[in-house]
Design a protein around this motif. Sequence first.
Motif, PDB file in Angstrom:
ATOM      1  N   ASP A  37       0.870  -1.171   0.000  1.00 24.00           N
ATOM      2  CA  ASP A  37       0.000   0.000   0.000  1.00 24.00           C
ATOM      3  C   ASP A  37       0.906   1.219   0.000  1.00 24.00           C
ATOM      4  N   VAL A  38       0.408   2.309  -0.553  1.00 24.41           N
ATOM      5  CA  VAL A  38       1.199   3.543  -0.547  1.00 24.41           C
ATOM      6  C   VAL A  38       1.285   4.135   0.856  1.00 24.41           C
ATOM      7  N   ASP A  39       0.313   3.804   1.713  1.00 25.96           N
ATOM      8  CA  ASP A  39       0.288   4.288   3.090  1.00 25.96           C
ATOM      9  C   ASP A  39       1.051   3.295   3.973  1.00 25.96           C
ATOM     10  N   GLY A  40       2.337   3.563   4.174  1.00 27.29           N
ATOM     11  CA  GLY A  40       3.177   2.633   4.908  1.00 27.29           C
ATOM     12  C   GLY A  40       2.764   2.431   6.348  1.00 27.29           C
ATOM     13  N   GLN A  41       2.247   3.475   6.981  1.00 22.44           N
ATOM     14  CA  GLN A  41       1.867   3.364   8.387  1.00 22.44           C
ATOM     15  C   GLN A  41       0.666   2.440   8.554  1.00 22.44           C
ATOM     16  N   ARG A  42      -0.356   2.626   7.736  1.00 24.40           N
ATOM     17  CA  ARG A  42      -1.537   1.754   7.821  1.00 24.40           C
ATOM     18  C   ARG A  42      -1.188   0.328   7.410  1.00 24.40           C
ATOM     19  N   LEU A  43      -0.295   0.195   6.443  1.00 21.68           N
ATOM     20  CA  LEU A  43       0.124  -1.136   6.015  1.00 21.68           C
ATOM     21  C   LEU A  43       0.828  -1.861   7.148  1.00 21.68           C
ATOM     22  N   ALA A  44       1.724  -1.158   7.853  1.00 21.60           N
ATOM     23  CA  ALA A  44       2.445  -1.778   8.962  1.00 21.60           C
ATOM     24  C   ALA A  44       1.483  -2.232  10.057  1.00 21.60           C
ATOM     25  N   ALA A  45       0.453  -1.432  10.323  1.00 26.04           N
ATOM     26  CA  ALA A  45      -0.534  -1.810  11.334  1.00 26.04           C
ATOM     27  C   ALA A  45      -1.285  -3.069  10.914  1.00 26.04           C
ATOM     28  N   LEU A  46      -1.619  -3.183   9.629  1.00 29.21           N
ATOM     29  CA  LEU A  46      -2.309  -4.374   9.134  1.00 29.21           C
ATOM     30  C   LEU A  46      -1.413  -5.604   9.244  1.00 29.21           C
ATOM     31  N   VAL A  47      -0.163  -5.452   8.847  1.00 29.24           N
ATOM     32  CA  VAL A  47       0.776  -6.576   8.932  1.00 29.24           C
ATOM     33  C   VAL A  47       0.919  -7.045  10.379  1.00 29.24           C
ATOM     34  N   ASP A  48       1.049  -6.103  11.293  1.00 29.38           N
ATOM     35  CA  ASP A  48       1.166  -6.465  12.710  1.00 29.38           C
ATOM     36  C   ASP A  48      -0.085  -7.198  13.187  1.00 29.38           C
ATOM     37  N   ASN A  49      -1.253  -6.708  12.774  1.00 29.03           N
ATOM     38  CA  ASN A  49      -2.510  -7.334  13.170  1.00 29.03           C
ATOM     39  C   ASN A  49      -2.596  -8.768  12.663  1.00 29.03           C
ATOM     40  N   LEU A  50      -2.235  -8.975  11.406  1.00 31.70           N
ATOM     41  CA  LEU A  50      -2.313 -10.310  10.827  1.00 31.70           C
ATOM     42  C   LEU A  50      -1.287 -11.252  11.457  1.00 31.70           C
ATOM     43  N   GLN A  51      -0.096 -10.733  11.699  1.00 33.93           N
ATOM     44  CA  GLN A  51       0.914 -11.568  12.358  1.00 33.93           C
ATOM     45  C   GLN A  51       0.442 -11.989  13.744  1.00 33.93           C
ATOM     46  N   GLY A  52      -0.279 -11.099  14.427  1.00 31.99           N
ATOM     47  CA  GLY A  52      -0.828 -11.430  15.727  1.00 31.99           C
ATOM     48  C   GLY A  52      -1.860 -12.540  15.661  1.00 31.99           C
ATOM     49  N   GLN A  53      -2.447 -12.734  14.457  1.00 32.89           N
ATOM     50  CA  GLN A  53      -3.408 -13.814  14.252  1.00 32.89           C
ATOM     51  C   GLN A  53      -2.731 -15.088  13.749  1.00 32.89           C
ATOM     52  N   GLY A  54      -1.399 -15.049  13.642  1.00 33.35           N
ATOM     53  CA  GLY A  54      -0.668 -16.226  13.203  1.00 33.35           C
ATOM     54  C   GLY A  54      -0.506 -16.337  11.702  1.00 33.35           C
ATOM     55  N   VAL A  55      -0.801 -15.261  10.972  1.00 40.29           N
ATOM     56  CA  VAL A  55      -0.682 -15.281   9.514  1.00 40.29           C
ATOM     57  C   VAL A  55       0.768 -15.017   9.111  1.00 40.29           C
ATOM     58  N   GLU A  56       1.255 -15.780   8.121  1.00 38.96           N
ATOM     59  CA  GLU A  56       2.567 -15.507   7.539  1.00 38.96           C
ATOM     60  C   GLU A  56       2.392 -14.370   6.537  1.00 38.96           C
ATOM     61  N   VAL A  57       3.010 -13.238   6.801  1.00 42.11           N
ATOM     62  CA  VAL A  57       2.744 -12.064   5.977  1.00 42.11           C
ATOM     63  C   VAL A  57       3.971 -11.172   5.902  1.00 42.11           C
ATOM     64  N   ALA A  58       4.183 -10.610   4.722  1.00 41.87           N
ATOM     65  CA  ALA A  58       5.227  -9.611   4.509  1.00 41.87           C
ATOM     66  C   ALA A  58       4.573  -8.381   3.897  1.00 41.87           C
ATOM     67  N   GLY A  59       5.088  -7.216   4.226  1.00 37.64           N
ATOM     68  CA  GLY A  59       4.533  -5.975   3.698  1.00 37.64           C
ATOM     69  C   GLY A  59       5.600  -5.107   3.075  1.00 37.64           C
ATOM     70  N   LEU A  60       5.209  -4.349   2.049  1.00 38.57           N
ATOM     71  CA  LEU A  60       6.119  -3.419   1.392  1.00 38.57           C
ATOM     72  C   LEU A  60       5.329  -2.186   0.972  1.00 38.57           C
ATOM     73  N   ALA A  61       5.681  -1.035   1.527  1.00 37.04           N
ATOM     74  CA  ALA A  61       5.058   0.208   1.097  1.00 37.04           C
ATOM     75  C   ALA A  61       5.476   0.469  -0.345  1.00 37.04           C
ATOM     76  N   ALA A  62       4.501   0.623  -1.236  1.00 41.29           N
ATOM     77  CA  ALA A  62       4.826   0.739  -2.655  1.00 41.29           C
ATOM     78  C   ALA A  62       3.795   1.581  -3.378  1.00 41.29           C
ATOM     79  N   ASP A  63       4.272   2.315  -4.374  1.00 37.06           N
ATOM     80  CA  ASP A  63       3.434   3.074  -5.292  1.00 37.06           C
ATOM     81  C   ASP A  63       3.273   2.239  -6.550  1.00 37.06           C
TER      82      ASP A  63
END
Length: 279
Positions: A37-63
Amino acid sequence: MRIERGLVAVITGAAGGIGHGLAQEAGARGLRLVLSDVDGQRLAALVDNLQGQGVEVAGLAADVGDPAQLDALRDLAVQRFGGVDLLFNNAGVMQTGFSWEIDAARWQSLLAINLGGVINGIRSFMPLLLGQQRPAQVINTASLAGLVCSPMLGPYTVSKQAVVALSETLHYELAALQSQVSAAVLCPGPVASEIMASNQASNQASNQAAGEATGQLDALLDSSIRQGMDPRALACEVFAGIEAGRFWLLPHKNFKPALERRLNSILEETNPVFEMADA
């Protein structure tokens, strides 16, 4: 294509709206995720939330309008998970106003994201998907605006109709190759999101105040969208459509009379008449 645990899904525009719903539902189904997502802060919050649920996830702020950043997203997916099974070219923004009053910068900015993002996603990921020699799917997010036209939504409608055309072209190309990779296009009506904020931000960046007619439309659209379909519910329908092998993913059905009127107008060569379509 069966949606099974362990598949790898790449989702652009993942931090809000449809993308957020897709990410949450995919994670709940046991998919491994690469989100941007272009919004790196919101993306990081989503990644943290999903990781807390046990999801394997990587995030990259991107345009998504930058081809190199889509290449980087592809490389991250390969490095982290070894490949990609589902690519959701989903990132999008809104722009309203009379077509001739929207300046060149705002036209180009929207087209770079809504259409360029899909083009860049296809160009970056398709060689990988084809080279894997296994089933995979590209799902491009368009809109009901990709099938029917409305006034004062020129850039958005142009971009979404182009996404539909590109998706259908991709479908034919993959069929000609007898490829295991398939394509689908998602054309939703209102889905609860903050997409109208991108319209306001674009206007502010260009020091463009909305006129009375545009302001009324913006208020109507914002209300309709915020009260729209739940993104998680939409994601469930999308995954059902993928498993059913459908190219056309149409979660809102009430627009079909408007589409029929448009098609009949084309076939009968009558002048188009705008009628508000129910979502």
